[in-house]
Design a protein around this motif. Structure first.
Motif, PDB file in Angstrom:
ATOM      1  N   ASN A  89       3.163   0.724  -6.594  1.00 29.99           N
ATOM      2  CA  ASN A  89       3.847   1.614  -7.536  1.00 29.99           C
ATOM      3  C   ASN A  89       3.448   1.345  -8.973  1.00 29.99           C
ATOM      4  OD1 ASN A  89       5.148   3.141  -5.699  1.00 29.99           O
ATOM      5  ND2 ASN A  89       7.111   2.077  -5.833  1.00 29.99           N
ATOM      6  N   CYS A  90       2.881   0.164  -9.204  1.00 32.40           N
ATOM      7  CA  CYS A  90       2.447  -0.174 -10.565  1.00 32.40           C
ATOM      8  C   CYS A  90       1.396   0.798 -11.070  1.00 32.40           C
ATOM      9  CB  CYS A  90       1.812  -1.556 -10.615  1.00 32.40           C
ATOM     10  SG  CYS A  90       2.950  -2.870 -10.388  1.00 32.40           S
ATOM     11  N   PHE A  91       0.620   1.381 -10.154  1.00 32.86           N
ATOM     12  CA  PHE A  91      -0.441   2.251 -10.675  1.00 32.86           C
ATOM     13  C   PHE A  91      -0.409   3.664 -10.114  1.00 32.86           C
ATOM     14  CE2 PHE A  91      -2.936   1.224  -6.944  1.00 32.86           C
ATOM     15  CZ  PHE A  91      -2.640  -0.102  -6.705  1.00 32.86           C
ATOM     16  N   GLY A  92       0.770   4.116  -9.763  1.00 30.81           N
ATOM     17  CA  GLY A  92       0.873   5.527  -9.394  1.00 30.81           C
ATOM     18  C   GLY A  92       1.730   5.738  -8.169  1.00 30.81           C
ATOM     19  N   GLU A  93       1.947   6.998  -7.868  1.00 31.02           N
ATOM     20  CA  GLU A  93       2.789   7.345  -6.720  1.00 31.02           C
ATOM     21  C   GLU A  93       1.868   7.590  -5.534  1.00 31.02           C
ATOM     22  OE1 GLU A  93       6.019   7.159  -7.114  1.00 31.02           O
ATOM     23  OE2 GLU A  93       5.747   6.763  -9.248  1.00 31.02           O
ATOM     24  N   PHE A  94       1.580   6.540  -4.781  1.00 29.10           N
ATOM     25  CA  PHE A  94       0.645   6.706  -3.670  1.00 29.10           C
ATOM     26  C   PHE A  94       1.314   6.879  -2.323  1.00 29.10           C
ATOM     27  CE2 PHE A  94      -2.074   5.155  -6.886  1.00 29.10           C
ATOM     28  CZ  PHE A  94      -3.150   6.001  -6.733  1.00 29.10           C
ATOM     29  N   GLY A  95       2.442   6.228  -2.164  1.00 26.27           N
ATOM     30  CA  GLY A  95       3.134   6.331  -0.880  1.00 26.27           C
ATOM     31  C   GLY A  95       3.970   7.600  -0.852  1.00 26.27           C
ATOM     32  N   GLN A  96       4.036   8.228   0.310  1.00 24.38           N
ATOM     33  CA  GLN A  96       4.916   9.394   0.457  1.00 24.38           C
ATOM     34  C   GLN A  96       5.816   9.132   1.638  1.00 24.38           C
ATOM     35  OE1 GLN A  96       3.013  13.210   1.001  1.00 24.38           O
ATOM     36  NE2 GLN A  96       1.733  12.794  -0.790  1.00 24.38           N
ATOM     37  N   GLN A  97       7.103   9.435   1.436  1.00 25.96           N
ATOM     38  CA  GLN A  97       8.064   9.250   2.517  1.00 25.96           C
ATOM     39  C   GLN A  97       7.576   9.989   3.767  1.00 25.96           C
ATOM     40  OE1 GLN A  97      10.920   7.616   1.185  1.00 25.96           O
ATOM     41  NE2 GLN A  97      11.363   7.053   3.294  1.00 25.96           N
ATOM     42  N   GLY A  98       7.504   9.287   4.869  1.00 27.84           N
ATOM     43  CA  GLY A  98       7.130   9.948   6.122  1.00 27.84           C
ATOM     44  C   GLY A  98       5.632  10.157   6.287  1.00 27.84           C
ATOM     45  N   TYR A  99       4.866   9.849   5.270  1.00 32.23           N
ATOM     46  CA  TYR A  99       3.412  10.035   5.376  1.00 32.23           C
ATOM     47  C   TYR A  99       2.700   8.677   5.296  1.00 32.23           C
ATOM     48  CZ  TYR A  99      -1.366  11.411   4.215  1.00 32.23           C
ATOM     49  OH  TYR A  99      -2.728  11.544   4.211  1.00 32.23           O
ATOM     50  N   GLY A 100       3.208   7.821   4.447  1.00 30.77           N
ATOM     51  CA  GLY A 100       2.553   6.524   4.243  1.00 30.77           C
ATOM     52  C   GLY A 100       1.566   6.621   3.101  1.00 30.77           C
ATOM     53  N   TYR A 101       0.518   5.846   3.188  1.00 32.89           N
ATOM     54  CA  TYR A 101      -0.458   5.814   2.108  1.00 32.89           C
ATOM     55  C   TYR A 101      -1.736   6.531   2.511  1.00 32.89           C
ATOM     56  CZ  TYR A 101       2.552   2.316   0.024  1.00 32.89           C
ATOM     57  OH  TYR A 101       3.627   1.672  -0.535  1.00 32.89           O
ATOM     58  N   ASN A 102      -2.282   7.282   1.559  1.00 36.07           N
ATOM     59  CA  ASN A 102      -3.582   7.899   1.752  1.00 36.07           C
ATOM     60  C   ASN A 102      -4.642   6.831   1.437  1.00 36.07           C
ATOM     61  OD1 ASN A 102      -6.090   9.108   0.958  1.00 36.07           O
ATOM     62  ND2 ASN A 102      -5.035  11.086   0.952  1.00 36.07           N
ATOM     63  N   VAL A 103      -5.360   6.429   2.466  1.00 35.26           N
ATOM     64  CA  VAL A 103      -6.261   5.283   2.358  1.00 35.26           C
ATOM     65  C   VAL A 103      -7.339   5.499   1.288  1.00 35.26           C
ATOM     66  CG1 VAL A 103      -8.000   3.947   3.635  1.00 35.26           C
ATOM     67  CG2 VAL A 103      -5.810   4.487   4.709  1.00 35.26           C
ATOM     68  N   ASP A 104      -7.955   6.693   1.288  1.00 38.71           N
ATOM     69  CA  ASP A 104      -9.022   6.961   0.329  1.00 38.71           C
ATOM     70  C   ASP A 104      -8.533   6.932  -1.115  1.00 38.71           C
ATOM     71  OD1 ASP A 104     -11.339   7.082   1.673  1.00 38.71           O
ATOM     72  OD2 ASP A 104     -11.278   9.243   2.051  1.00 38.71           O
ATOM     73  N   LEU A 105      -7.378   7.591  -1.329  1.00 44.31           N
ATOM     74  CA  LEU A 105      -6.830   7.642  -2.690  1.00 44.31           C
ATOM     75  C   LEU A 105      -6.548   6.249  -3.226  1.00 44.31           C
ATOM     76  CD1 LEU A 105      -4.185  10.513  -2.888  1.00 44.31           C
ATOM     77  CD2 LEU A 105      -6.339  10.287  -4.134  1.00 44.31           C
ATOM     78  N   LEU A 106      -5.911   5.470  -2.370  1.00 45.23           N
ATOM     79  CA  LEU A 106      -5.529   4.118  -2.764  1.00 45.23           C
ATOM     80  C   LEU A 106      -6.769   3.254  -3.017  1.00 45.23           C
ATOM     81  CD1 LEU A 106      -2.878   2.793  -3.143  1.00 45.23           C
ATOM     82  CD2 LEU A 106      -2.827   2.159  -0.741  1.00 45.23           C
ATOM     83  N   TYR A 107      -7.720   3.380  -2.104  1.00 45.05           N
ATOM     84  CA  TYR A 107      -8.961   2.616  -2.226  1.00 45.05           C
ATOM     85  C   TYR A 107      -9.677   2.965  -3.541  1.00 45.05           C
ATOM     86  CZ  TYR A 107     -13.803   1.306  -1.224  1.00 45.05           C
ATOM     87  OH  TYR A 107     -15.066   0.785  -1.308  1.00 45.05           O
ATOM     88  N   ASN A 108      -9.776   4.258  -3.830  1.00 46.20           N
ATOM     89  CA  ASN A 108     -10.479   4.684  -5.050  1.00 46.20           C
ATOM     90  C   ASN A 108      -9.765   4.202  -6.306  1.00 46.20           C
ATOM     91  OD1 ASN A 108     -12.591   5.923  -3.749  1.00 46.20           O
ATOM     92  ND2 ASN A 108     -11.478   7.842  -3.510  1.00 46.20           N
ATOM     93  N   GLU A 109      -8.441   4.220  -6.267  1.00 48.58           N
ATOM     94  CA  GLU A 109      -7.681   3.776  -7.431  1.00 48.58           C
ATOM     95  C   GLU A 109      -7.890   2.272  -7.653  1.00 48.58           C
ATOM     96  OE1 GLU A 109      -6.363   5.776  -9.427  1.00 48.58           O
ATOM     97  OE2 GLU A 109      -5.282   4.413 -10.743  1.00 48.58           O
ATOM     98  N   ILE A 110      -7.847   1.521  -6.553  1.00 44.04           N
ATOM     99  CA  ILE A 110      -8.043   0.068  -6.676  1.00 44.04           C
ATOM    100  C   ILE A 110      -9.461  -0.237  -7.180  1.00 44.04           C
ATOM    101  CG2 ILE A 110      -8.185  -2.095  -5.338  1.00 44.04           C
ATOM    102  CD1 ILE A 110      -5.765  -1.111  -3.749  1.00 44.04           C
ATOM    103  N   CYS A 111     -10.434   0.523  -6.677  1.00 41.28           N
ATOM    104  CA  CYS A 111     -11.824   0.363  -7.170  1.00 41.28           C
ATOM    105  C   CYS A 111     -11.875   0.568  -8.679  1.00 41.28           C
ATOM    106  CB  CYS A 111     -12.762   1.372  -6.518  1.00 41.28           C
ATOM    107  SG  CYS A 111     -13.168   0.957  -4.847  1.00 41.28           S
ATOM    108  N   LYS A 112     -11.180   1.626  -9.138  1.00 43.85           N
ATOM    109  CA  LYS A 112     -11.200   1.941 -10.572  1.00 43.85           C
ATOM    110  C   LYS A 112     -10.553   0.821 -11.371  1.00 43.85           C
ATOM    111  CE  LYS A 112     -10.307   6.618 -10.390  1.00 43.85           C
ATOM    112  NZ  LYS A 112      -9.248   7.562 -10.621  1.00 43.85           N
ATOM    113  N   ILE A 113      -9.396   0.362 -10.892  1.00 45.06           N
ATOM    114  CA  ILE A 113      -8.668  -0.684 -11.619  1.00 45.06           C
ATOM    115  C   ILE A 113      -9.503  -1.966 -11.694  1.00 45.06           C
ATOM    116  CG2 ILE A 113      -6.634  -2.186 -11.603  1.00 45.06           C
ATOM    117  CD1 ILE A 113      -5.169   0.189 -10.258  1.00 45.06           C
ATOM    118  N   LEU A 114     -10.111  -2.325 -10.564  1.00 47.87           N
ATOM    119  CA  LEU A 114     -10.893  -3.565 -10.546  1.00 47.87           C
ATOM    120  C   LEU A 114     -12.265  -3.383 -11.203  1.00 47.87           C
ATOM    121  CD1 LEU A 114     -10.089  -4.875  -6.947  1.00 47.87           C
ATOM    122  CD2 LEU A 114      -9.221  -5.771  -9.106  1.00 47.87           C
ATOM    123  N   GLY A 115     -12.674  -2.154 -11.373  1.00 46.57           N
ATOM    124  CA  GLY A 115     -13.971  -1.898 -12.027  1.00 46.57           C
ATOM    125  C   GLY A 115     -15.155  -2.231 -11.142  1.00 46.57           C
ATOM    126  N   VAL A 116     -15.008  -2.005  -9.828  1.00 48.92           N
ATOM    127  CA  VAL A 116     -16.088  -2.411  -8.929  1.00 48.92           C
ATOM    128  C   VAL A 116     -17.363  -1.574  -9.077  1.00 48.92           C
ATOM    129  CG1 VAL A 116     -14.588  -3.455  -7.182  1.00 48.92           C
ATOM    130  CG2 VAL A 116     -15.227  -1.076  -6.973  1.00 48.92           C
TER     131      VAL A 116
END
Ligand code: NAI
Length: 215
Positions: free
Chosen positions: A54-81
Motif C-alpha cells: 500500500n506504500c506505493f499504490g492501490e494494487f490489491g483488489q478485494q476478491g481479486y488479489g494482486y495483479n502480478v505484472d502491475l506489481l512487478y513493474n512498479e517494484i522494478c520502477k521503485i528499485l530502478g532495475v
C-alpha cells in the motif's frame, strides 16, 4: 508528491524479495495472486504485505488479489532495475571474480564496465570479457566513461582511501564487500556494506535456539 516518495527504507529492503517472487510467478504465467496465497508462499503475514504494498499504490483488489505484472513493474520502477548504472569493480581476487562471474548485473540495474586491481599478475587478464586495468587508470577511465557505482572487493586496509578517491572521480554508490563499514560524511553518497558472515552468525544463533527449544 507521489505516494512512493515516502516509502521507508525498511519497506524498500523487503522489495527485492517481492521482486524475486513476482518474477518467478511471471515466468510461470501466473497473472494474479491472492494476498493470502502471497502471504503463505512468502512466509509474511497478509497484513504486512498489505502495509508494504500500500506504500506505493492501490494494487490489491478485494476478491481479486494482486495483479502480478502491475506489481512487478512498479517494484522494478521503485528499485530502478532498468537504470543500468555504469559500475566499476575494484579488486579482482577470489571474491571479485566470483561476483563478476555470477551476478546478473543487467537484471539488477547495474552495468559492469570496468575492473581494476593493483596486482601486476592480475592486470591485463580478462574477466567476463573486461580487461583488468591498473588503479593508475582509474581517473582517466572515470573521466571518460563516467561510472556512478563501485563494487569494492579489496582488503579493509585500503577501503576508505579507495572510497574517498572514487568519490572524487564521481562515484556515488558503493557496494562494499571489504570487511570495513565505510563511514561517509558525504550526504550525496550511498553505501551498502555487505558482510556475508553476518547472515551466517544469525544462522548460528537460530540453530542454537532451535536446539535449546527441542531439549
Ligand atoms: P583476494 O586476496 O583473493 O583478492 C583481493 C584482490 O584485491 C587482489 O587481486 C588484490 O591484488 C586486490 N587489491 C588489494 N588492494 C587493492 C587496491 N588498493 N586496489 C586495487 N586492488 C587491490 O581476496 P578475496 O578473497 O577476493 O577477498 C577480498 C576482500 O573481501 C578481503 O578483504 C576479504 O576479507 C573480503 N571478503 C568479504 C566478504 C564479505 O562478505 N563482505 C566475503 C569474503 C571476503
Amino acid at each position: 508528491m507521489q505516494k512512493r516518495d515516502k516509502i521507508s527504507l525498511s519497506v524498500i529492503r523487503r522489495l527485492p524479495r517481492y521482486y524475486r517472487f513476482l518474477d518467478d510467478l511471471r515466468s510461470n504465467d501466473i497473472l494474479r495472486i491472492s494476498s493470502r496465497e502471497l502471504s503463505e508462499r512468502m512466509g509474511i503475514t497478509a497484513s504486512q504485505i498489505r502495509q508494504d504494498l500500500n506504500c506505493f499504490g492501490e494494487f490489491g483488489q478485494q476478491g481479486y488479489g494482486y495483479n502480478v505484472d502491475l506489481l512487478y513493474n512498479e517494484i522494478c520502477k521503485i528499485l530502478g532495475v532498468e537504470k543500468g548504472y555504469k559500475t566499476i569493480m575494484i579488486g579482482a581476487g577470489n571474491l571479485g571474480r566470483a561476483i563478476a562471474t555470477h551476478m546478473n548485473f543487467g537484471r539488477l540495474g547495474f552495468n559492469l564496465i570496468g575492473i581494476f586491481d593493483n596486482n601486476e599478475y592480475v592486470i591485463g587478464k580478462k574477466l567476463m570479457g573486461i580487461e583488468i586495468l591498473p588503479n593508475e587508470n582509474l581517473e582517466s577511465f572515470c573521466g571518460e566513461y563516467n561510472p556512478t557505482a563501485a563494487i569494492l572487493c579489496i582488503p579493509k586496509d585500503s577501503a576508505q582511501e579507495m572510497c574517498d578517491q572514487l568519490i572524487h572521480f564521481g562515484i556515488i554508490g558503493f557496494w562494499n564487500f571489504s570487511h570495513y563499514d565505510l563511514g561517509l560524511l558525504n550526504p550525496n553518497i550511498v553505501v551498502e556494506n555487505v558482510h556475508l558472515g553476518d547472515s551466517l552468525m544469525i544462522l548460528s544463533y537460530r540453530m542454537q535456539k532451535q536446539m535449546e527449544d527441542v531439549k
